[in-house]
Scaffold this motif. Structure first.
Motif, PDB file in Angstrom:
ATOM      1  N   LEU A 135       0.832  -1.207   0.000  1.00 27.93           N
ATOM      2  CA  LEU A 135       0.000   0.000   0.000  1.00 27.93           C
ATOM      3  C   LEU A 135       0.866   1.255   0.000  1.00 27.93           C
ATOM      4  N   ARG A 136       1.947   1.217   0.719  1.00 23.74           N
ATOM      5  CA  ARG A 136       2.868   2.356   0.760  1.00 23.74           C
ATOM      6  C   ARG A 136       3.597   2.535  -0.558  1.00 23.74           C
ATOM      7  N   ASP A 137       3.915   1.416  -1.212  1.00 24.76           N
ATOM      8  CA  ASP A 137       4.848   1.451  -2.338  1.00 24.76           C
ATOM      9  C   ASP A 137       4.206   1.415  -3.721  1.00 24.76           C
ATOM     10  N   ALA A 138       2.893   1.180  -3.793  1.00 29.80           N
ATOM     11  CA  ALA A 138       2.261   0.983  -5.107  1.00 29.80           C
ATOM     12  C   ALA A 138       1.952   2.288  -5.829  1.00 29.80           C
ATOM     13  N   THR A 139       2.074   3.409  -5.120  1.00 31.63           N
ATOM     14  CA  THR A 139       1.850   4.716  -5.734  1.00 31.63           C
ATOM     15  C   THR A 139       3.003   5.640  -5.339  1.00 31.63           C
ATOM     16  N   PRO A 140       3.142   6.775  -6.032  1.00 38.92           N
ATOM     17  CA  PRO A 140       4.227   7.708  -5.685  1.00 38.92           C
ATOM     18  C   PRO A 140       3.852   8.695  -4.591  1.00 38.92           C
ATOM     19  N   LEU A 141       2.802   8.426  -3.841  1.00 44.61           N
ATOM     20  CA  LEU A 141       2.343   9.363  -2.820  1.00 44.61           C
ATOM     21  C   LEU A 141       3.344   9.555  -1.689  1.00 44.61           C
ATOM     22  N   TYR A 142       4.069   8.490  -1.335  1.00 46.15           N
ATOM     23  CA  TYR A 142       4.930   8.531  -0.146  1.00 46.15           C
ATOM     24  C   TYR A 142       6.392   8.393  -0.558  1.00 46.15           C
ATOM     25  N   ASP A 143       7.091   9.501  -0.492  1.00 43.77           N
ATOM     26  CA  ASP A 143       8.486   9.569  -0.925  1.00 43.77           C
ATOM     27  C   ASP A 143       9.413   9.325   0.269  1.00 43.77           C
ATOM     28  N   PHE A 144      10.247   8.301   0.165  1.00 42.57           N
ATOM     29  CA  PHE A 144      11.151   7.954   1.262  1.00 42.57           C
ATOM     30  C   PHE A 144      12.024   9.133   1.688  1.00 42.57           C
ATOM     31  N   SER A 145      12.428   9.962   0.742  1.00 43.65           N
ATOM     32  CA  SER A 145      13.344  11.064   1.059  1.00 43.65           C
ATOM     33  C   SER A 145      12.722  12.094   1.994  1.00 43.65           C
ATOM     34  N   THR A 146      11.414  12.078   2.141  1.00 45.19           N
ATOM     35  CA  THR A 146      10.754  13.038   3.023  1.00 45.19           C
ATOM     36  C   THR A 146      10.620  12.510   4.451  1.00 45.19           C
ATOM     37  N   PHE A 147      11.098  11.287   4.697  1.00 46.25           N
ATOM     38  CA  PHE A 147      11.015  10.702   6.032  1.00 46.25           C
ATOM     39  C   PHE A 147      12.378  10.750   6.719  1.00 46.25           C
TER      40      PHE A 147
END
Length: 206
Positions: A135-147
């Protein structure tokens, strides 16, 4: 002396209870103000579910695409996280008959047959324990670099899974034998792997 000891013990007990109570209140307040929880609140229903719905590939279509190989299917319908060594994440939808379900475990599942041959073509995760971060990875909504770090990013994956499972039919609603329509996400690492889907919705079709 005894009175002093009893008084001290009573005060410590009171402080302990007060402290525990205070921690709970602070924890509850902290959850409400936690940026991660706020992110899930603001993105799950308003953004993630519509994004999955918009880009979801039908399970029947994905199965056909996988005949040409996992990378071919992934390039056409998926998102890869973690470079060449990572799996392909797919937004996925489908409809079929639930041929089996197991609610007697924390990692409850339902097996779904989409082609009418009586065999399960995919597994729907019902939780509360859910594997993967599709769910986290299937779309570009959540960018790792912002965490802040990988730990926070992993917490996001779990929070999204928890939110998804909370919206599914409860354990006392039997699904076996029913036709259901689902929307969710899955990560695949090989073309022969049976999809283990994390659904954001499971709807019983009348």
């Amino acid at each position: 002396m005894k009175k002093s000891v009893l008084l001290t013990a009573s005060m410590l007990a009171l402080l302990c209870l007060s402290g525990c109570k205070l921690v709970k209140i602070e924890s509850a307040d902290g959850v409400a103000e936690d940026p991660l929880v706020k992110l899930v609140d603001e993105s799950f229903a308003p953004k993630l579910v519509p994004a999955l719905s918009e880009k979801a590939v039908d399970l029947a279509v994905l199965r056909e695409a996988l005949k040409a190989g996992i990378d071919t299917a992934g390039q056409s319908h998926g998102v890869r996280v973690g470079g060449a060594g990572g799996g392909w994440n797919f937004a996925l939808k489908g409809q079929g008959v639930v041929v089996a379900e197991n609610r007697a475990t924390k990692a409850a599942i339902a097996e779904i047959d989409i082609d009418g041959d009586g065999a399960a073509d995919a597994t729907l995760q019902l939780g509360p324990v859910v594997k993967g971060t599709a769910l986290r990875d299937a779309t570009p909504l959540y960018d790792f670099s912002t965490f802040r770090d990988q730990i926070e990013y992993a917490k996001l994956g779990r929070a999204l899974n928890d939110r998804a499972i909370a919206a599914l039919p409860p354990a006392d609603v039997a699904l076996k034998g029913k036709v259901v329509r689902f929307l969710g996400a899955v990560v695949l690492r090989s073309a022969k792997e049976k999809p283990l889907v994390t659904p954001v919705s499971i709807e019983v079709v009348p």
